[in-house]
Design an enzyme around this catalytic site. Structure first.
Site, PDB file in Angstrom:
ATOM      1  N   TYR A 203      -2.094  -1.118  11.034  1.00 42.14           N
ATOM      2  CA  TYR A 203      -2.319  -1.656   9.692  1.00 42.14           C
ATOM      3  C   TYR A 203      -1.155  -1.279   8.761  1.00 42.14           C
ATOM      4  O   TYR A 203      -0.562  -2.132   8.095  1.00 42.14           O
ATOM      5  CB  TYR A 203      -3.648  -1.130   9.112  1.00 42.14           C
ATOM      6  CG  TYR A 203      -3.707  -1.231   7.615  1.00 42.14           C
ATOM      7  CD1 TYR A 203      -3.914  -2.454   6.994  1.00 42.14           C
ATOM      8  CD2 TYR A 203      -3.494  -0.107   6.801  1.00 42.14           C
ATOM      9  CE1 TYR A 203      -3.917  -2.558   5.612  1.00 42.14           C
ATOM     10  CE2 TYR A 203      -3.492  -0.206   5.431  1.00 42.14           C
ATOM     11  CZ  TYR A 203      -3.703  -1.423   4.839  1.00 42.14           C
ATOM     12  OH  TYR A 203      -3.686  -1.518   3.471  1.00 42.14           O
TER      13      TYR A 203
ATOM     14  N   SER B 225       0.833  -1.201   0.000  1.00 41.50           N
ATOM     15  CA  SER B 225       0.000   0.000   0.000  1.00 41.50           C
ATOM     16  C   SER B 225       0.864   1.246   0.000  1.00 41.50           C
ATOM     17  O   SER B 225       1.970   1.259   0.564  1.00 41.50           O
ATOM     18  CB  SER B 225      -0.861  -0.028   1.262  1.00 41.50           C
ATOM     19  OG  SER B 225      -1.430   1.235   1.491  1.00 41.50           O
TER      20      SER B 225
ATOM     21  N   LYS C 204       2.030  -3.543   6.727  1.00 39.77           N
ATOM     22  CA  LYS C 204       2.442  -3.529   5.305  1.00 39.77           C
ATOM     23  C   LYS C 204       3.954  -3.326   5.205  1.00 39.77           C
ATOM     24  O   LYS C 204       4.621  -3.961   4.392  1.00 39.77           O
ATOM     25  CB  LYS C 204       1.686  -2.436   4.538  1.00 39.77           C
ATOM     26  CG  LYS C 204       0.200  -2.727   4.383  1.00 39.77           C
ATOM     27  CD  LYS C 204      -0.057  -3.964   3.519  1.00 39.77           C
ATOM     28  CE  LYS C 204      -1.493  -4.411   3.545  1.00 39.77           C
ATOM     29  NZ  LYS C 204      -1.741  -5.725   2.960  1.00 39.77           N
TER      30      LYS C 204
END
Ligand code: UDP
Length: 345
Positions: free
Chosen positions: A152, A127, A156
């Site tokens: 989150y 992302s 990544k």
């Protein structure tokens, strides 16, 4: 058959669109999904679109034994496209350990199985969140990785590192590509698959279409006092079908040995920045509906503006996003209408 691809999270939003593209390109597809944020029916819908029903396994990738059994059963897998992960930023702040366990353990289990069963290629869903608020726009792949804004986002970053370290240690037997997605929106032109948020949507596009339909009363625009031309935040929105196609190109690149390093990463966006108000205007144009919205305060953790430099993806992958912002909002609206119609039947 071109080859056999395992798609984890293949019944989810981006996963399902990618499975359709893989099948249409002649790949055999095996899906693993625990259905934590998707429906089994998506498998039938993929069949309706493509005429082929992918093989489906329902289990959780945190279960190491099941992962091992899967690879023992499904021999000859040429590559993995790994989508399965938890993805809600706000929820990750509330439940960091759930995010660390889900997103990290699943990848570790997959990589161990890849080594054991000689599976050579993996595409990872990364992302643009790994860049935080970049110092320079558009952001390219060489931009520094900033401290993550959420658990989150941190998963990544760590997953990219897990991949890099493992691929280095495996010394040429496993290749990986991390695709750093910008903001995927829109839905398949068939109207049969799309984003299916459970409960109140967190993301802009489903919130807009649900407001347009009357399920939500009003969209809150989170801030109009940013340092941008109209004061709202800017993102690089990309049609989910364009994004899905980037995965096919990435897997083809590794299978045909055209990758230039064992681990590569690419920005996957359109290269254009649109504001929240631009998206609202596009939605009003393509749906013919006036959207009820009001400007409220900023949302914690939002970055002001980001859009991609896609030069490397365009040149190296030979891939370029084709669809416009109006294609995105039109297909998202069509999907919302189709879903609601079906629910009323
Ligand atoms: N946004 C908004 N109202 C909403 C949801 C999102 O104004 O109900 C804004 C948000 O502040 C951001 C943009 O829309 O500027 C995209 O947000 P989204 O959550 O879709 O994606 P993100 O870029 O945060 O991953």
């Amino acid at each position: 058959m071109k080859g056999k691809i395992l798609v984890t999270g293949g019944t989810g939003y981006i996963g399902s669109h990618t499975v359709v593209e893989l099948i249409e390109q002649g790949y055999e597809v095996v899906i693993v999904d625990n259905l934590s944020n998707s429906e089994r029916e998506v498998v039938d819908r993929i069949e309706k679109i493509t005429g082929v029903k992918p093989k489906f396994y329902e289990f959780d990738l945190k279960d190491q034994l099941k992962v091992d059994q899967l690879f023992a059963t499904e021999t000859g897998i040429n590559g993995i496209i790994h989508f399965a992960a938890s993805k809600a930023v706000g929820e990750s702040v509330q439940m960091p350990l759930v995010y660390y366990r889900n997103n990290l353990v699943s990848l570790v289990n997959l990589l161990e199985a890849m080594q054991k069963y000689n599976v050579p290629n993996i595409v990872f869903s990364s992302s643009c969140t790994v860049y935080g608020q970049p110092d320079k726009l558009p952001v390219d792949e060489s931009a520094p990785i900033k401290p993550a804004e959420s658990p989150y986002g941190y998963t990544k970053q760590v997953c990219e590192n897990i991949l890099r370290d493992s691929i280095r240690a495996f010394a040429g037997s496993v290749h990986g590509i991390a695709l750093r997605y910008f903001n995927p929106i829109g839905a398949h032109p068939s109207g049969l698959i799309g984003e299916l948020p459970r409960g109140v949507p967190n993301n802009l596009m489903p919130y807009i279409t649900q407001t347009g339909y009357g399920i939500r009363e009003q969209l809150s625009v989170f801030g109009d006092d940013y340092n941008t031309p109209d004061g709202s935040c800017i993102r690089d929105y990309i049609h989910v079908v364009d994004l899905a196609k980037a995965h096919i190109v990435a897997i083809n690149r590794m299978i045909s040995g055209k990758n230039k390093a064992d681990f590569e990463m690419f920005n996957i966006g359109t290269g254009n920045g649109y504001s929240v108000f631009d998206i609202i205007k596009s939605f009003e144009r393509t749906s013919g509906k006036k959207l009820n919205y009001k400007v409220v305060g900023r949302r914690a953790g939002d970055i002001e503006q980001i859009w991609a430099d896609t030069t490397i993806a365009n040149n190296e992958l030979g891939w370029k996003a084709q669809l416009t912002i109006d294609d995105m909002t039109r297909s998202a609206w069509q999907w919302e209408l189709n879903c609601r119609e079906k629910m009323q039947k």
